[in-house]
Design a protein around this motif. Sequence first.
Motif, PDB file in Angstrom:
ATOM      1  N   TYR A 119      67.963 -26.504  20.434  1.00  0.00           N
ATOM      2  CA  TYR A 119      67.311 -26.223  19.155  1.00  0.00           C
ATOM      3  C   TYR A 119      66.400 -25.007  19.341  1.00  0.00           C
ATOM      4  CZ  TYR A 119      68.745 -30.459  16.633  1.00  0.00           C
ATOM      5  OH  TYR A 119      69.468 -31.419  15.972  1.00  0.00           O
ATOM      6  N   THR A 120      66.291 -24.208  18.299  1.00  0.00           N
ATOM      7  CA  THR A 120      65.432 -23.023  18.322  1.00  0.00           C
ATOM      8  C   THR A 120      64.390 -23.147  17.221  1.00  0.00           C
ATOM      9  OG1 THR A 120      67.286 -21.674  19.108  1.00  0.00           O
ATOM     10  CG2 THR A 120      65.383 -20.509  18.198  1.00  0.00           C
ATOM     11  N   PRO A 121      63.108 -23.000  17.541  1.00  0.00           N
ATOM     12  CA  PRO A 121      62.065 -23.097  16.500  1.00  0.00           C
ATOM     13  C   PRO A 121      62.263 -22.055  15.411  1.00  0.00           C
ATOM     14  CG  PRO A 121      61.099 -23.168  18.699  1.00  0.00           C
ATOM     15  CD  PRO A 121      62.538 -22.794  18.882  1.00  0.00           C
ATOM     16  N   GLU A 122      61.876 -22.397  14.205  1.00  0.00           N
ATOM     17  CA  GLU A 122      61.980 -21.474  13.079  1.00  0.00           C
ATOM     18  C   GLU A 122      61.014 -20.310  13.289  1.00  0.00           C
ATOM     19  OE1 GLU A 122      61.509 -23.302   9.295  1.00  0.00           O
ATOM     20  OE2 GLU A 122      62.714 -25.052   9.829  1.00  0.00           O
ATOM     21  N   PRO A 123      61.450 -19.090  13.005  1.00  0.00           N
ATOM     22  CA  PRO A 123      60.545 -17.934  13.161  1.00  0.00           C
ATOM     23  C   PRO A 123      59.308 -18.088  12.284  1.00  0.00           C
ATOM     24  CG  PRO A 123      62.817 -17.229  12.842  1.00  0.00           C
ATOM     25  CD  PRO A 123      62.796 -18.697  12.563  1.00  0.00           C
ATOM     26  N   GLY A 124      58.158 -17.775  12.858  1.00  0.00           N
ATOM     27  CA  GLY A 124      56.918 -17.834  12.105  1.00  0.00           C
ATOM     28  C   GLY A 124      56.320 -19.212  11.959  1.00  0.00           C
ATOM     29  N   ARG A 125      56.910 -20.212  12.605  1.00  0.00           N
ATOM     30  CA  ARG A 125      56.386 -21.570  12.537  1.00  0.00           C
ATOM     31  C   ARG A 125      55.871 -22.002  13.913  1.00  0.00           C
ATOM     32  NH1 ARG A 125      58.252 -24.514   7.988  1.00  0.00           N
ATOM     33  NH2 ARG A 125      58.090 -23.053   6.235  1.00  0.00           N
ATOM     34  N   THR A 126      54.804 -22.772  13.922  1.00  0.00           N
ATOM     35  CA  THR A 126      54.208 -23.258  15.159  1.00  0.00           C
ATOM     36  C   THR A 126      54.581 -24.719  15.365  1.00  0.00           C
ATOM     37  OG1 THR A 126      52.308 -21.774  14.889  1.00  0.00           O
ATOM     38  CG2 THR A 126      52.071 -23.602  16.440  1.00  0.00           C
ATOM     39  N   PRO A 127      55.337 -25.049  16.430  1.00  0.00           N
ATOM     40  CA  PRO A 127      55.636 -26.464  16.691  1.00  0.00           C
ATOM     41  C   PRO A 127      54.359 -27.285  16.795  1.00  0.00           C
ATOM     42  CG  PRO A 127      57.048 -25.063  18.016  1.00  0.00           C
ATOM     43  CD  PRO A 127      56.038 -24.151  17.364  1.00  0.00           C
ATOM     44  N   ALA A 128      54.426 -28.519  16.278  1.00  0.00           N
ATOM     45  CA  ALA A 128      53.212 -29.332  16.176  1.00  0.00           C
ATOM     46  C   ALA A 128      52.757 -29.874  17.528  1.00  0.00           C
ATOM     47  CB  ALA A 128      53.442 -30.484  15.205  1.00  0.00           C
ATOM     48  N   VAL A 129      53.659 -30.130  18.464  1.00  0.00           N
ATOM     49  CA  VAL A 129      53.265 -30.686  19.761  1.00  0.00           C
ATOM     50  C   VAL A 129      53.916 -29.894  20.875  1.00  0.00           C
ATOM     51  CG1 VAL A 129      52.833 -33.028  18.948  1.00  0.00           C
ATOM     52  CG2 VAL A 129      55.144 -32.381  19.625  1.00  0.00           C
TER      53      VAL A 129
END
Length: 319
Positions: free
Chosen positions: A309-319
């Motif tokens: 999985y790749t984090p969405e650009p411009g979003r900060t993972p919560a943990v």
Amino acid sequence: MSQQKTWEKRQEQTQQKKTAQVAEATKQDEHLTDEEKQMKMVELIETQRELMRSQGRTPPVITLPLLDHMIPYSVGFRARKEYPSVLDAFRQFSRNRTNDGKNAFSMRHIAVADSFPGIEVDPKLGWFRAMWLYARRVFQTHSIKPDAWIAPMRQEILDQYILLNETIMNGNTKRVEELTMAPYTQEATALADRKTGILYRWAFHREVTSLRILSLRAADGEFGKHMPKSGSRVAIQALVRFDTEQSIEMYDKDGNALHAPAPSAAPPPTKRGKALHIVPAVPKRVTEYLVVDRAFYDPDGKWKFRARYTPEPGRTPAV
């Protein structure tokens, strides 16, 4: 010519008989509920599996589809600029809470099936003690505490991650296939299948932040009349964040280092001989989000890597 016609006639009669049997079975199934139809299908599958066992063959392990994993994203005050509107932030907050609920449900399912590696949950607890125990424990999917139910699981997954990276760097594609599942197998084998004549050495240095299970899903994947040899019918999938420090060393066929040496690396000797002179590489931080999968009804089952999985650009993972 008459023999050919006789054979064709027998084939036609056999096909008609099979068609009639299918029609009769379908007619009988019309009065069954959806649940009864599903149970009948399960019994048929188990009968086929028992037949394979009686013939000395190993029946295939039932594999769950890739489930609805997600990376939770921060929606706090500091992340307010990451959302176009308050409604978008609220939707992400709702998705995070839904994920937490599914995590908790899966934690309870695993505990009831006594399938946490290295953890024993007493099935004879009274209702009040069991309720209090589950209320405290099932919401600890993200926990990194050493006494959490998922602590031994986290260590097993980290060990498999280290083994997978070493195997990829060693170029052992067959072993990589054993440690992975589709669709991740294609990516991992492509990394391992190198024919450059360069020697690679991978090293794990440390965890920058502790391994986190972000999304946990569990479901029964074995429905036979008898409990599997492993004692559990549960299959588990988890989306895991690996945040580690690792390095890769590269050497040509003459043993010359092709990578940037670490500042603490000793200078190479003027006369090396035939022995490879190890030159430590500069460690780099690597953060990956991978789905791992394990069927606990498979006696030889280990954690396998299934998807990236790749984090969405411009979003900060919560943990």
